[in-house]
Design an enzyme around this catalytic site. Structure first.
Site: not given
Length: 330
Positions: A200, A213
Site C-alpha cells: 500500500s 495497518y
C-alpha cells in the site's frame, strides 16, 4: 511453548580487540580501493538503468503459467486474478470467503483457463503448506505467487485493539512468509517464478490514524526487499523475480472507502477502480518491475525522497496535500 533458543542463557561475546593505527590505516585503504572497484564495475549497470528509463522492455509471455492469488475472491485480488486469466494464466483463487471465491473462479473460466477456489486462512502455516500440495495436484506448480490478502483499516477505533493489531500482523505480514516458503523452492528448482506482494502507499507514508495497518505495510516492503536480496545471494535473481506493488486508494471494501470519505484530511485523495491495479500488476510481472506505484504517475524514488525530507517539511507537505487534519472520529 518455549523453543530451544528461548531457553539458552545469555552469553556475552568476546571483547573486540583494539586496533593499532597501522591496522586502521590499512582498513581505510582497503575500503577506498573496494569503493574504487565498485565504481568501475557499476558503470555498465548505471548505463543499463539509464537505457531502461527510456526503453520499453520486451514483455515476457506468461500464458499457460499457474498463478496463485491470495485474497482473490474480492476487490483488488479479484481484479488481479481476472487480469492474469486474460493473459492465459491458470489461477488458484485463495480466500476465506469461499462463496465469492467460487464466483470469481466462474468469471475466470470464461477466459478458457483452468481455475480453482481454495478456502484457506493464509495466516495458518500448516493450512498454507496443505494449500501448496492441493494446488500442485489440481493446477500444477505455481509460477506466479501474488500475496494480496490483507486486513484494511475500516474503523478508527479498531487501531486501539490488541486483537486487531495481532490479526493484522498475521494476515498482512506472516502470510507472505508462509506462502513464499511454500512455493519459492519449487520456483528455484524449475528456475522460473515471480513473487508479487500487494502492499500500500502506507508502506511509504505512515498514517497515524491506522498505525497497525501502516506498520504491516512497512514490514511487507522490508520482507520483499530482503527476499529479493536473498534470491540474489542464492544466484536465483535472474530466474525468480519479485514485484512489490504500492496502490493508492482503490474502490474495494465499502467500510474502508467510507472511512476515507469520513476523514476530512483525505477527502482530496482520488479513488481508483480495481481493474487499473489488475492491469498494472500484470504489466509489472511481464516486464519484471521491482516496485510499482499505482497509479504509475508517482514513482518509488519520489516516495523515497519524501521519506527523507526534514520532518517539519514532510508534515507540511502531508498537510498541504491532504487539505487539513484527519478527524479522528469513528
Amino acid at each position: 511453548m518455549p523453543t530451544s533458543y528461548d531457553l539458552l542463557p545469555y552469553e556475552w561475546a568476546e571483547p573486540v580487540p583494539l586496533k593499532t593505527n597501522l591496522q586502521r590505516a590499512r582498513e581505510l585503504i582497503e575500503t577506498l580501493l573496494n569503493l574504487l572497484v565498485f565504481v568501475c564495475e557499476s558503470v555498465p549497470f548505471w548505463w543499463d538503468a539509464l537505457v531502461a528509463r527510456f526503453a520499453t522492455p520486451k514483455p515476457k509471455n506468461i500464458s499457460g503459467q499457474t498463478a496463485l492469488v491470495t485474497g482473490g475472491a474480492n476487490g483488488l485480488g479479484q481484479a488481479i486474478a481476472i487480469a492474469l486469466a486474460k493473459e492465459g494464466c491458470n489461477v488458484a483463487v485463495v480466500d476465506v470467503d469461499e462463496t465469492n471465491a467460487r464466483e470469481t473462479v466462474a468469471k475466470l473460466r470464461r477466459y478458457n483457463v483452468s481455475a480453482e477456489a481454495y478456502k484457506v486462512d493464509v495466516s495458518d502455516y500448516e493450512a498454507v503448506r496443505q494449500l501448496g500440495r492441493d494446488v500442485e495436484r489440481d493446477l500444477g506448480p505455481v509460477d506466479i505467487l501474488v500475496n494480496n490478502a490483507g486486513i484494511l483499516p475500516t474503523s478508527f477505533s479498531l487501531d486501539m485493539l490488541p486483537s486487531h493489531t495481532k490479526r493484522s500482523m498475521e494476515v498482512n505480514v506472516l502470510s507472505s512468509f508462509w506462502t513464499t516458503q511454500t512455493f519459492v523452492d519449487s520456483m528455484i528448482r524449475r528456475r522460473k517464478g515471480h513473487i508479487v506482494a500487494v502492499s500500500s502507499i502506507a508502506g511509504y507514508i505512515a498514517t497515524g490514524w491506522a498505525k497497525s495497518y501502516a506498520t504491516t505495510q512497512f514490514a511487507l516492503r522490508g520482507f520483499m526487499d530482503a527476499l529479493e536480496d536473498d534470491l540474489y545471494l542464492r544466484g536465483q535473481a535472474a530466474h525468480v523475480h519479485t514485484t512489490t506493488v504500492f496502490p493508492f486508494a482503490f474502490n474495494t471494501r465499502r467500510q474502508a472507502i467510507r472511512l476515507l470519505k469520513s476523514s476530512s484530511g483525505l477527502t482530496r485523495l482520488p479513488i481508483y477502480e480495481p481493474a487499473l491495479l489488475g492491469e498494472t500488476v500484470v504489466k509489472a510481472i511481464k516486464t519484471n518491475q521491482r516496485k510499482v506505484i499505482v497509479p504509475e504517475t508517482v514513482k518509488p524514488y519520489q516516495l523515497s525522497i519524501y521519506e527523507n525530507l526534514p520532518i517539519k517539511i514532510r508534515q507540511l507537505l502531508t498537510k498541504t496535500m491532504a487539505q487539513g487534519e484527519v478527524k479522528l472520529v469513528d
